[in-house]
Write a protein that holds these residues in place. Structure first.
Motif, PDB file in Angstrom:
ATOM      1  N   GLY A 134       0.802  -1.223   0.000  1.00 41.49           N
ATOM      2  CA  GLY A 134       0.000   0.000   0.000  1.00 41.49           C
ATOM      3  C   GLY A 134       0.832   1.268   0.000  1.00 41.49           C
ATOM      4  N   ILE A 135       2.041   1.212  -0.547  1.00 42.93           N
ATOM      5  CA  ILE A 135       2.924   2.375  -0.600  1.00 42.93           C
ATOM      6  C   ILE A 135       2.578   3.214  -1.831  1.00 42.93           C
ATOM      7  CG2 ILE A 135       5.313   3.167  -0.859  1.00 42.93           C
ATOM      8  CD1 ILE A 135       6.169   0.621   0.659  1.00 42.93           C
ATOM      9  N   THR A 136       2.383   4.529  -1.611  1.00 38.13           N
ATOM     10  CA  THR A 136       2.089   5.472  -2.685  1.00 38.13           C
ATOM     11  C   THR A 136       2.914   6.738  -2.487  1.00 38.13           C
ATOM     12  OG1 THR A 136       0.320   6.673  -1.548  1.00 38.13           O
ATOM     13  CG2 THR A 136      -0.313   4.642  -2.723  1.00 38.13           C
ATOM     14  N   ASP A 137       2.668   7.723  -3.323  1.00 36.15           N
ATOM     15  CA  ASP A 137       3.371   9.004  -3.193  1.00 36.15           C
ATOM     16  C   ASP A 137       3.066   9.684  -1.863  1.00 36.15           C
ATOM     17  OD1 ASP A 137       0.708   9.486  -3.986  1.00 36.15           O
ATOM     18  OD2 ASP A 137       1.252  11.313  -5.057  1.00 36.15           O
ATOM     19  N   GLN A 138       2.007   9.284  -1.180  1.00 37.73           N
ATOM     20  CA  GLN A 138       1.691   9.855   0.125  1.00 37.73           C
ATOM     21  C   GLN A 138       2.751   9.501   1.165  1.00 37.73           C
ATOM     22  OE1 GLN A 138      -1.005  12.042   0.583  1.00 37.73           O
ATOM     23  NE2 GLN A 138      -0.829  11.845  -1.643  1.00 37.73           N
ATOM     24  N   HIS A 139       3.569   8.491   0.891  1.00 37.77           N
ATOM     25  CA  HIS A 139       4.632   8.074   1.806  1.00 37.77           C
ATOM     26  C   HIS A 139       5.967   8.741   1.484  1.00 37.77           C
ATOM     27  CE1 HIS A 139       1.685   4.710   2.063  1.00 37.77           C
ATOM     28  NE2 HIS A 139       1.965   4.843   3.347  1.00 37.77           N
ATOM     29  N   ASP A 140       6.073   9.419   0.362  1.00 33.09           N
ATOM     30  CA  ASP A 140       7.330  10.035  -0.061  1.00 33.09           C
ATOM     31  C   ASP A 140       7.863  10.958   1.042  1.00 33.09           C
ATOM     32  OD1 ASP A 140       9.391  10.552  -2.000  1.00 33.09           O
ATOM     33  OD2 ASP A 140       8.446  12.485  -2.438  1.00 33.09           O
ATOM     34  N   GLY A 141       9.107  10.742   1.442  1.00 29.37           N
ATOM     35  CA  GLY A 141       9.746  11.553   2.470  1.00 29.37           C
ATOM     36  C   GLY A 141       9.523  11.073   3.893  1.00 29.37           C
ATOM     37  N   ALA A 142       8.693  10.069   4.090  1.00 35.56           N
ATOM     38  CA  ALA A 142       8.406   9.572   5.441  1.00 35.56           C
ATOM     39  C   ALA A 142       9.623   8.858   6.025  1.00 35.56           C
ATOM     40  CB  ALA A 142       7.211   8.616   5.412  1.00 35.56           C
ATOM     41  N   ALA A 143       9.723   8.904   7.342  1.00 38.08           N
ATOM     42  CA  ALA A 143      10.820   8.237   8.056  1.00 38.08           C
ATOM     43  C   ALA A 143      10.492   6.765   8.270  1.00 38.08           C
ATOM     44  CB  ALA A 143      11.055   8.904   9.400  1.00 38.08           C
ATOM     45  N   LEU A 144      11.502   5.906   8.109  1.00 34.41           N
ATOM     46  CA  LEU A 144      11.310   4.469   8.312  1.00 34.41           C
ATOM     47  C   LEU A 144      11.095   4.097   9.774  1.00 34.41           C
ATOM     48  CD1 LEU A 144      13.750   2.627   5.909  1.00 34.41           C
ATOM     49  CD2 LEU A 144      11.273   2.660   5.853  1.00 34.41           C
ATOM     50  N   ASP A 145      11.422   5.002  10.686  1.00 38.09           N
ATOM     51  CA  ASP A 145      11.260   4.689  12.106  1.00 38.09           C
ATOM     52  C   ASP A 145      10.020   5.357  12.699  1.00 38.09           C
ATOM     53  OD1 ASP A 145      12.199   7.281  12.095  1.00 38.09           O
ATOM     54  OD2 ASP A 145      13.838   6.921  13.500  1.00 38.09           O
ATOM     55  N   GLU A 146       9.074   5.745  11.829  1.00 38.26           N
ATOM     56  CA  GLU A 146       7.825   6.351  12.286  1.00 38.26           C
ATOM     57  C   GLU A 146       6.652   5.705  11.561  1.00 38.26           C
ATOM     58  OE1 GLU A 146       7.971  10.582  11.703  1.00 38.26           O
ATOM     59  OE2 GLU A 146       9.830  10.791  12.828  1.00 38.26           O
ATOM     60  N   ALA A 147       5.496   5.662  12.243  1.00 42.10           N
ATOM     61  CA  ALA A 147       4.290   5.103  11.628  1.00 42.10           C
ATOM     62  C   ALA A 147       3.997   5.840  10.322  1.00 42.10           C
ATOM     63  CB  ALA A 147       3.121   5.236  12.589  1.00 42.10           C
ATOM     64  N   PRO A 148       3.570   5.120   9.306  1.00 41.52           N
ATOM     65  CA  PRO A 148       3.069   3.748   9.314  1.00 41.52           C
ATOM     66  C   PRO A 148       4.159   2.697   9.111  1.00 41.52           C
ATOM     67  CG  PRO A 148       2.768   4.623   7.132  1.00 41.52           C
ATOM     68  CD  PRO A 148       3.376   5.729   7.979  1.00 41.52           C
ATOM     69  N   PHE A 149       5.428   3.129   9.007  1.00 39.82           N
ATOM     70  CA  PHE A 149       6.523   2.198   8.746  1.00 39.82           C
ATOM     71  C   PHE A 149       7.054   1.586  10.036  1.00 39.82           C
ATOM     72  CE2 PHE A 149       6.741   4.925   4.998  1.00 39.82           C
ATOM     73  CZ  PHE A 149       6.858   3.982   3.979  1.00 39.82           C
ATOM     74  N   VAL A 150       7.480   0.342   9.914  1.00 38.96           N
ATOM     75  CA  VAL A 150       8.277  -0.317  10.946  1.00 38.96           C
ATOM     76  C   VAL A 150       9.427  -0.979  10.204  1.00 38.96           C
ATOM     77  CG1 VAL A 150       8.392  -2.160  12.660  1.00 38.96           C
ATOM     78  CG2 VAL A 150       6.352  -0.708  12.529  1.00 38.96           C
ATOM     79  N   PHE A 151      10.633  -0.658  10.608  1.00 41.30           N
ATOM     80  CA  PHE A 151      11.832  -1.246  10.011  1.00 41.30           C
ATOM     81  C   PHE A 151      12.564  -2.030  11.077  1.00 41.30           C
ATOM     82  CE2 PHE A 151      16.360  -1.239   9.166  1.00 41.30           C
ATOM     83  CZ  PHE A 151      16.384  -1.803   7.907  1.00 41.30           C
TER      84      PHE A 151
END
Length: 187
Positions: free
Chosen positions: A126-143
């Motif tokens: 569900g990754i789209t341009d809305q995620h561009d620039g988001a940090a991998l250590d912040e929601a919605p991402f978990v790394f």
């Protein structure tokens, strides 16, 4: 985690093999990556910063999301010093969590094809341009960094027309979840 992104794109591409990536609880183990450096003619950063590629210039540990051929979203992890323009394309992952969600998003395909390729991976997660620039250590991402040392294979990048000879594509040795097989030797 910051040390993983501080190095160059090739080092980060190797280190990402075996790490886990989740978006809103859907994801799995990264099994294939490609490195892109700023002086690389195949890189989106090669001609400098633009509104489209701005996220690729930092900060490290964030994502750069772009549309490929006007069809598929692709996700990269930004690495190196801020302003450099280096990133690692996540080409494939082994689905571990949220397979029903992935199947719904991807339609009727074999499980092996859910995340085998950068466009498929983004659709499944569900990754789209809305995620561009988001940090991998912040929601919605978990790394989750790789918990073990994994045997890797290395070879030339695929799906590009410039600098194809660079051996900057890495994969988890023996994985059946790769987007395409490797002919090169283990790393």
């Amino acid at each position: 985690m910051a040390a993983l992104w501080d190095g160059d794109a090739v080092s980060a591409a190797r280190a990402l093999i075996g790490a886990e990536l989740y978006v809103d609880g859907v994801g799995g183990r990264i099994v294939e990556t490609e490195a892109y450096k700023p002086n690389d003619p195949a890189s989106h950063a090669f001609r400098g910063r633009t509104p489209r590629n701005g996220a690729m210039f930092g900060p490290a540990g964030h994502v750069y999301v772009y549309r490929s051929y006007g069809i598929h979203w692709c996700v990269n992890v930004v690495c190196g010093a801020e302003g450099v323009g280096a990133a690692v394309l996540i080409r494939a992952l082994e689905p571990l969590t949220g397979l029903d969600v992935m199947r719904h998003r991807r339609g009727h395909v074999a499980d092996r094809l859910l995340c085998a390729g950068p466009g498929r991976l983004c659709q499944a997660l569900g990754i789209t341009d809305q995620h561009d620039g988001a940090a991998l250590d912040e929601a919605p991402f978990v790394f989750v960094p790789a918990r073990a040392s994994y045997a890797r294979v290395c070879g030339p990048r695929i799906g590009i027309t410039k600098a194809v000879e660079q051996p900057w594509r890495f994969g988890l040795a023996g994985s059946s979840w790769l987007s395409r097989g490797f002919a090169a030797r283990a790393q």
